[in-house]
Motif scaffolding. Structure first.
Motif: not given
Length: 83
Positions: A66, A69, A72-74, A79, A82
């Protein structure tokens, strides 16, 4: 010395914990995580079972990814790649 040579990676996550991983572990396992996340968002627990990995080691990898990049941790412990 290992940190200076780049053999050890670390990140402080949003949960205020520090995660330390060997670069070799990260490089070996991150492609497996990415492959699983191509199917859609997954929880740390689901990934842990599917990949036979310790949840905390996996969590550390995901937080490093993360930071780079890649993911992403929703929501907490879920996760996604991206796009």
């Amino acid at each position: 010395e290992s940190i200076r040579q780049g053999q050890v990676l670390g990140v402080r996550a949003f949960n205020k914990k520090y995660y330390i991983l060997l670069r070799s572990f990260f490089e070996k396992n991150s492609p497996k995580v990415i492959k699983e996340l191509k199917e859609g968002p997954k929880s740390v627990q689901d990934l842990s079972v599917k990949l036979s990995m310790d949840p905390d080691a996996l969590r550390g990898m995901l937080y490093l990814m993360a930071e780079q990049g890649d993911v992403t941790e929703n929501r907490k412990d879920v996760f996604a790649l991206v796009s």
